[in-house]
Design a protein around this motif. Structure first.
Motif, mmCIF file in Angstrom:
data_model
loop_
_atom_site.group_PDB
_atom_site.id
_atom_site.type_symbol
_atom_site.label_atom_id
_atom_site.label_comp_id
_atom_site.label_asym_id
_atom_site.label_seq_id
_atom_site.Cartn_x
_atom_site.Cartn_y
_atom_site.Cartn_z
ATOM 1 N N VAL A 319 0.839 -1.209 0.000
ATOM 2 C CA VAL A 319 0.000 0.000 0.000
ATOM 3 C C VAL A 319 0.871 1.254 0.000
ATOM 4 C CG1 VAL A 319 -1.687 1.302 1.358
ATOM 5 C CG2 VAL A 319 -1.965 -1.151 1.060
ATOM 6 N N ASN A 320 1.957 1.245 0.759
ATOM 7 C CA ASN A 320 2.864 2.404 0.778
ATOM 8 C C ASN A 320 3.487 2.655 -0.593
ATOM 9 O OD1 ASN A 320 2.483 3.079 3.476
ATOM 10 N ND2 ASN A 320 4.017 1.609 4.169
ATOM 11 N N THR A 321 3.889 1.586 -1.260
ATOM 12 C CA THR A 321 4.449 1.741 -2.611
ATOM 13 C C THR A 321 3.410 2.305 -3.583
ATOM 14 O OG1 THR A 321 3.920 -0.585 -3.020
ATOM 15 C CG2 THR A 321 6.166 -0.064 -2.319
ATOM 16 N N GLN A 322 2.157 1.820 -3.490
ATOM 17 C CA GLN A 322 1.097 2.353 -4.357
ATOM 18 C C GLN A 322 0.863 3.839 -4.095
ATOM 19 O OE1 GLN A 322 -2.349 -0.079 -3.797
ATOM 20 N NE2 GLN A 322 -1.406 -1.911 -4.704
ATOM 21 N N VAL A 323 0.855 4.228 -2.822
ATOM 22 C CA VAL A 323 0.671 5.646 -2.484
ATOM 23 C C VAL A 323 1.800 6.491 -3.053
ATOM 24 C CG1 VAL A 323 0.629 7.276 -0.556
ATOM 25 C CG2 VAL A 323 -0.725 5.194 -0.432
ATOM 26 N N GLN A 325 3.633 5.819 -5.674
ATOM 27 C CA GLN A 325 3.465 5.891 -7.125
ATOM 28 C C GLN A 325 2.414 6.924 -7.518
ATOM 29 O OE1 GLN A 325 2.621 1.925 -8.382
ATOM 30 N NE2 GLN A 325 4.708 1.164 -7.956
ATOM 31 N N LEU A 326 1.292 6.940 -6.785
ATOM 32 C CA LEU A 326 0.241 7.928 -7.081
ATOM 33 C C LEU A 326 0.742 9.354 -6.869
ATOM 34 C CD1 LEU A 326 -2.796 6.116 -5.441
ATOM 35 C CD2 LEU A 326 -2.454 6.486 -7.870
ATOM 36 N N ILE A 327 1.538 9.559 -5.810
ATOM 37 C CA ILE A 327 2.095 10.899 -5.572
ATOM 38 C C ILE A 327 3.025 11.313 -6.701
ATOM 39 C CG2 ILE A 327 3.625 12.196 -4.021
ATOM 40 C CD1 ILE A 327 2.394 10.509 -1.725
ATOM 41 N N GLU A 328 3.852 10.365 -7.187
ATOM 42 C CA GLU A 328 4.756 10.682 -8.296
ATOM 43 C C GLU A 328 3.983 11.027 -9.566
ATOM 44 O OE1 GLU A 328 7.279 7.353 -8.650
ATOM 45 O OE2 GLU A 328 8.461 7.802 -6.834
ATOM 46 N N ARG A 333 2.149 15.511 -13.494
ATOM 47 C CA ARG A 333 1.170 16.217 -14.324
ATOM 48 C C ARG A 333 1.463 17.712 -14.421
ATOM 49 N NH1 ARG A 333 -4.680 14.470 -12.458
ATOM 50 N NH2 ARG A 333 -3.731 14.826 -10.438
ATOM 51 N N ASN A 334 1.861 18.348 -13.307
ATOM 52 C CA ASN A 334 2.263 19.764 -13.283
ATOM 53 C C ASN A 334 1.186 20.682 -13.859
ATOM 54 O OD1 ASN A 334 4.744 19.382 -12.077
ATOM 55 N ND2 ASN A 334 5.731 18.901 -14.043
ATOM 56 N N ASP A 335 -0.035 20.566 -13.403
ATOM 57 C CA ASP A 335 -1.118 21.451 -13.818
ATOM 58 C C ASP A 335 -1.027 22.753 -13.021
ATOM 59 O OD1 ASP A 335 -3.345 22.566 -14.800
ATOM 60 O OD2 ASP A 335 -4.738 20.979 -14.222
#
Length: 676
Positions: A319-323, A325-328, A333-335
Motif C-alpha cells: 500500500v505504501n508503494t502504491q501511495v 506511485q500515485l504521488i509521483e 502532471r504539473n497542472d
C-alpha cells in the motif's frame, strides 16, 4: 480485559514466578497449561499446593483449588455467581474463569500468603458433639482452642514489634550506652562534690549557680517568644503587602477598563470558546472514538501468529508503494491550476495548524492557571493554619502573653521538681551501691571466719540445702498428684476399651462373612476382566486393520475422482479451442467479405489502424495547443485585467453617485435653513 491481561503477564514475568510470557503466548496457552500456571500461583500462596496437575485427577484438582480459594475468601465476578458453572469452568481450564482468579491473586499476593499461613493454625477443627462428651477429647479440644488464642496474641505482638520500627539489638546497645554515660556522670558528680566540699562557701556558690541556670533558661524562653513574635509580625506584613498589591491591581484594571475593551475581550473569549467547542473538541472526540473502536476491534480479534503478522507487514509495504506511485504521477502532471490550489490548501492547513496550536496553548495556560490558583489556595490555607487564622489583636495578644507566662512558671516548677527527683535518685543509687558493698564485705568476712573454723562454705551449702529441700517437697507433691491422675486415666481407658470391644464384636462377625464374599467376588471379577481384556484386544486389532484399509481405499477413490474431473475439464477446453480454430480458418478462407470482417485478425487490424489515426490526430492537436498556449495565457490575463478595471469603474461610479446624493441633501438642508 486487555489491561487485566497486561497486569497478569507483568506479574508472572516478575519475581518469584519468572514465567517469561508476552500477551500473545499467554493468550495462546492450552487449558491444562493455564491450570498449571494457576496452580503455580497458588503454590506461591501456600507451598502445599506445589504439585504437577498431570499427576492428579481433574476433580481432585478442582476440589483442592476450590477449597483454597474459599479459604482465601475469593468472590467470583457477577457473571460467575453459580457455583456449578464456576466449578465446571475451573475443571476445564476456561479462560473467563481463570483470568479473574489470576488477576485477583497477583494483586494481593503478600496479603494472601499471610492469610494462608494463619489459616494453618487458626482454622478450627469441627469436632462432632457426640465425641465431645468424652472427657479426653473435650480436654484436648479445649487445649487446642487455648493454643489458638495464644497463637493469635503472640502473632499480634510479633506484628506490632515488626511495624514499630525498633530493633532489639539497637535498643540494647542504646541502653548499655546510656548506662555507661550514667555511671560516668555519677562518678563525675562524686568527684566534683569531693572537690567542692573543701570550699567553705560551696552552698552559696551552688545556690548562685542554680539561680544562674534558671535565669539562662528564662532568657532562652524569652528569646524564643521574641523570635516567634517577630515571625508573626513578618507574616502579617507580608499578608498586608499582598493585599495592597491585589487592591492596586484591581484599581488599575478598573481604571483602564472601558465598555468597548471589555466587549472586545469578551468577543475574543467567545470566539475562542466557540472554536474550541465546535471544532477542536469534536475533532479530538472523533479521533479518540476512532482509536477506541480500533482498539476494541484489535482486542476482539484472535491472537495472530508470526506468519499472519508477516502478511500484514507485506500488505502495508504494498500500500505504501502504491501511495508513493500515485504521488509521483500527480507531481508529473504539473497542472498550474492544481499548483495554485495546492498553495491555497497549504496555506489553509498552516492556518488551521496554527489555530490548533494556539488553542492547545490556551488550554494549557488555563490548566496551569487553575493549578496555580489551586496551589495558591492550598498555600493560603496552610499559612492560615500555621499563623492560627487572622492577625492577633492587642487584647488577644495580652491574654496570650499572660497564658504563656503562667505556663512558663508551671514549666519552671516542673523542671525544678524533676531536678530534685534526679538528685534524690542519684543519692538512692549511691546508697544502694554502698549497701551492696557492705553486704559483699560481710560475706567475705563470714567466709574468712568459716575458713578459720574449718567449715568453709557452710552458709552457702545451708542455703543450697534449703532450696533443694523446698524443690524436693514441691516435686513430691507434683508426683503424687500425677500418679493419682495417671491411675484414674488408666482406669478410664480400660473401661472405654472394654465398651468399644463389646460394641464392635457383632460388627466384626459380620465383617468376616463379608470378607469371604468379597474374596469370592474379586476372584470372579478378575476372571471376567481377563476374558473381557482379551476379547477387547482382538476386536481392537481387527478394527484398526479395517480402518486402515478403508482409509487407503478412500484416498485412492478421491485421487481417481480428482483425475477424472481434471481430464474431463481438459477435454472440454481442447474441444472449445478446436472449435474456435475451425471457425477462424473458415472465416479467413471464405470469399464473402462480410465473413472475413468477422475474423479475429481483421478485427484486430482494424482496431490498430483506428488507434494509430486517433494518435496522429491527438499529436497534431497537442502541437496546436502548445503553439497557442502563450497567446491564450496572455489573452486570459488581459481579460482578467479588463474585468478588474471594469469592477473598479463600477465602484468609482457608485461612490460618485453616493457623494452626489449626500451633497444634494446637504444643499437642500442649507436652503431650508435660509428659508427659515
Amino acid at each position: 480485559m486487555s489491561e487485566q491481561l497486561k497486569f497478569i503477564v507483568e506479574q508472572l514475568n516478575r519475581e518469584p514466578l519468572k514465567k517469561n510470557f508476552n500477551l500473545i503466548t499467554f493468550d495462546s496457552l492450552e487449558p491444562m497449561q493455564l491450570l498449571q500456571i494457576l496452580n503455580d500461583v497458588l503454590a506461591e500462596v501456600d507451598p502445599k499446593q506445589s504439585i504437577d496437575i498431570r499427576e492428579e485427577m481433574s476433580e481432585q484438582t478442582a476440589k483442592r483449588m476450590f477449597a483454597l480459594l474459599g479459604m482465601l475468601k475469593y468472590k467470583p465476578p457477577g457473571s460467575q455467581t453459580d457455583a456449578s458453572t464456576f466449578r465446571q469452568g475451573l475443571v476445564i481450564g476456561n479462560k473467563p474463569v481463570i483470568h479473574p482468579i489470576l488477576h485477583w491473586l497477583l494483586q494481593r499476593l503478600p496479603e494472601l500468603k499471610k492469610r494462608a499461613y494463619l489459616a494453618r493454625f487458626l482454622v478450627k477443627l469441627e469436632v462432632p458433639a457426640e465425641f465431645l462428651q468424652d472427657d479426653i477429647v473435650s480436654d484436648t479440644s479445649r487445649q487446642y482452642e487455648e493454643l489458638v488464642e495464644t497463637f493469635k496474641s503472640h502473632h499480634k505482638e510479633c506484628e506490632q514489634l515488626r511495624t514499630s520500627g525498633f530493633s532489639i539489638v539497637e535498643i540494647r546497645r542504646d541502653i548499655s550506652a546510656m548506662e555507661e554515660e550514667k555511671d560516668q556522670l555519677i562518678k563525675r558528680v562524686e568527684r566534683l562534690k569531693k572537690r567542692v566540699e573543701s570550699v567553705p562557701t560551696h552552698l552559696r556558690m551552688l545556690e548562685l549557680a542554680r539561680q544562674l541556670r534558671v535565669e539562662k533558661e528564662r532568657e532562652e524562653s524569652l528569646s524564643q517568644q521574641k523570635q516567634e513574635q517577630k515571625n508573626q509580625l513578618f507574616q502579617a506584613e507580608q499578608r498586608l503587602q499582598r493585599s495592597q498589591q491585589q487592591l492596586k491591581d484591581l484599581r488599575q484594571a478598573a481604571a483602564n477598563a472601558d465598555p468597548e475593551s471589555l466587549m472586545k475581550r469578551l468577543e475574543e473569549e467567545i470566539k475562542i470558546n466557540t472554536y474550541i467547542v465546535t471544532e477542536k473538541l469534536p475533532k479530538e472526540m472523533g479521533s479518540k472514538r476512532r482509536m477506541v473502536q480500533y482498539l476494541q476491534k484489535v482486542a476482539l480479534e484472535p491472537a495472530m501468529g508470526h506468519g499472519e503478522l508477516q502478511e500484514l507487514e507485506d500488505k502495508i509495504k504494498e500500500v505504501n508503494t502504491q501511495v508513493n506511485q500515485l504521488i509521483e504521477k500527480r507531481m508529473m502532471r504539473n497542472d498550474p491550476m492544481d499548483d495554485k490550489l495546492t498553495l491555497f490548501r497549504q496555506q489553509a492547513s498552516i492556518i488551521i495548524r496554527k489555530k490548533e496550536a494556539k488553542a492547545e496553548e490556551l488550554q494549557q495556560a488555563r490548566e496551569e492557571l487553575s493549578a496555580v490558583e489551586k496551589e495558591l489556595s492550598q498555600r493560603s490555607s496552610q499559612a492560615r493554619g500555621l499563623d492560627g487564622g487572622e492577625v492577633v489583636r492587642g487584647d488577644e495578644l495580652k491574654r496570650l502573653v499572660v497564658k504563656l507566662r503562667s505556663k512558663g512558671t508551671v514549666h519552671k516548677k516542673k523542671r525544678q521538681e524533676l531536678a530534685e527527683l534526679k538528685a534524690e535518685y542519684g543519692v538512692l543509687q549511691r546508697t544502694e551501691e554502698i549497701l551492696r558493698q557492705r553486704h559483699e564485705d560481710i560475706q567475705q568476712q563470714l567466709q574468712s571466719i568459716e575458713a578459720q573454723k574449718g567449715i568453709s562454705g557452710y552458709s552457702y551449702t545451708q542455703e543450697e540445702l534449703e532450696k533443694v529441700s523446698a524443690t524436693k517437697s514441691e516435686l513430691d507433691d507434683v508426683k503424687g498428684r500425677t500418679l493419682d491422675d495417671m491411675s484414674e486415666m488408666v482406669k478410664k481407658l480400660n473401661s472405654m476399651i472394654a465398651e468399644k470391644k463389646s460394641a464392635l464384636a457383632p460388627i466384626i462377625k459380620e465383617l468376616r462373612s463379608l470378607r469371604q464374599e468379597c474374596q469370592e467376588l474379586t476372584q470372579e471379577y478378575d476372571e471376567k476382566k481377563s476374558q473381557y481384556d482379551s476379547c477387547a484386544a482382538g476386536l481392537e486389532s481387527n478394527r484398526s486393520k479395517l480402518e486402515q484399509d478403508v482409509k487407503t481405499l478412500r484416498e485412492e477413490s478421491a485421487q481417481e475422482e480428482n483425475r477424472y474431473h481434471y481430464l474431463n475439464c481438459m477435454k472440454q477446453i481442447t474441444e472449445m479451442q478446436m472449435q474456435r480454430a475451425a471457425q477462424e480458418t473458415k472465416a479467413y478462407v471464405s470469399s464473402d467479405p462480410q465473413q472475413r470482417k468477422k475474423a479475429i485478425r481483421e478485427v484486430y487490424m482494424k482496431s490498430i489502424a483506428e488507434q494509430e489515426s486517433l494518435g496522429k490526430k491527438l499529436r497534431e492537436k497537442q502541437k496546436a495547443v502548445r503553439e497557442s498556449h502563450g497567446a491564450n495565457m496572455k489573452q486570459m490575463k488581459m481579460w482578467r485585467d479588463l474585468e478588474q478595471l471594469m469592477e473598479c469603474k463600477k465602484q468609482c461610479f457608485i461612490r460618485a453617485q453616493s457623494q452626489a446624493s449626500i451633497g444634494q441633501v446637504i444643499q437642500e438642508g442649507g436652503e431650508d435653513r435660509l428659508v427659515l
